[in-house]
Design a protein around this motif. Structure first.
Motif: not given
Length: 286
Positions: A134-141, A193-204
């Motif tokens: 969760a912390a990594l996803r927040a940082r990546l977002l 790439i970081p947005v994809r890993r953070a949100t799991g959404s390819r579209r976003q």
């Protein structure tokens, strides 16, 4: 003018290409990036020193042979363009700079909890891993968001530069657009790439990268509205020389260092020379 805007729009849309390549898991190889960035740098350096700066000197010298006053004014505008893009570059913190992304693409969450026997230990480890994820996803977002904003800031002067070159001579603008397009592909990767890993959404991830690239045509419009009256007479000479400075800085500060970080040194050099040769051949033919 419509053609100039369309060419600028094409260059900005290249971030979408980079985003698509990243989301498909392609186009991130070291040799691909090294070749594309080196080729882009070669084209931009050659056109800056051989075409844009001399043309700026000619216009500022009254359209005749170069004069001391015209040369001095063009040189001042050239370094003014460098100063402008350098200031914008310094406003972006290095950890989220879109041109310093090579070490961030493969990051994975750390595993700080060791396995122990028993369900309790397994549950504790799983909770720790979930928290780390969760912390990594927040940082990546956050990284993706700030990178997208930084890209938008960077792309405004690049868009205006492309627009001005296209207004001056569309034939020269085409290889320049191709160079900036290659330059924008890894920028799309840096956002997607970081947005994809953070949100799991390819579209976003795709649309965030695309919107950051649209700052280039926006920069063309803003620049034209602000500097439109200067694009006649000597003002065009100063703008062309300043655009040359912007392109030289982008090549030396962003493209070549990023290309070298791939570890493909000879690919970078060969592509750089190839880009210069391509630009030289284009100018001779056109």
């Amino acid at each position: 003018m419509l053609l100039a805007f369309c060419l600028t729009l094409i260059a900005g849309a290249a971030t979408s290409v980079g985003a698509a390549l990243g989301l498909l898991g392609r186009g991130t190889g070291g040799r691909f990036l090294a070749g594309g960035l080196g080729l882009s740098a070669g084209v931009m350096l050659y056109v800056s020193f051989v075409e844009l700066l001399p043309e700026g000197i000619r216009i500022l010298s009254g359209g005749e042979e170069a004069t001391a006053a015209g040369t001095a004014a063009a040189v001042g505008a050239f370094f003014g363009g460098i100063a402008l893009i350098a200031i914008l570059d310094r406003l972006v913190p290095q950890p989220v700079n879109p041109h310093e992304f090579s070490g961030r693409m493969g990051s994975r969450p750390g595993r700080g909890v060791h396995r122990h026997g028993g369900a309790l230990a397994a549950g504790i480890e799983q909770s720790a891993q979930d928290a780390a994820d969760a912390a990594l996803r927040a940082r990546l977002l956050r990284t993706g968001a700030v990178t997208a904003a930084a890209l938008a800031l960077h792309n405004v002067p690049e868009g205006f530069a492309t627009f001005v070159v296209a207004l001056q001579d569309p034939a020269i603008a085409i290889p320049v657009v191709a160079a900036i397009t290659l330059h924008n592909i890894p920028e799309g990767l840096a956002v997607a790439i970081p947005v994809r890993r953070a949100t799991g959404s390819r579209r976003q991830a795709f649309w965030w990268a695309t919107l950051s690239g649209l700052a280039e045509p926006v920069g063309a419009v803003i620049g034209f509205l602000l500097l439109g009256p200067l694009l006649d007479g000597p003002g065009m000479g100063a703008v062309l020389a300043g655009v040359a400075g912007v392109m030289v800085f982008v090549s030396l500060d962003e493209l070549l260092p990023a290309a070298e970080e791939t570890g493909e040194h000879h690919t970078v050099i060969y592509s750089l020379i190839g880009g210069m040769a391509l630009m030289a051949a284009t100018l001779l033919v056109l």
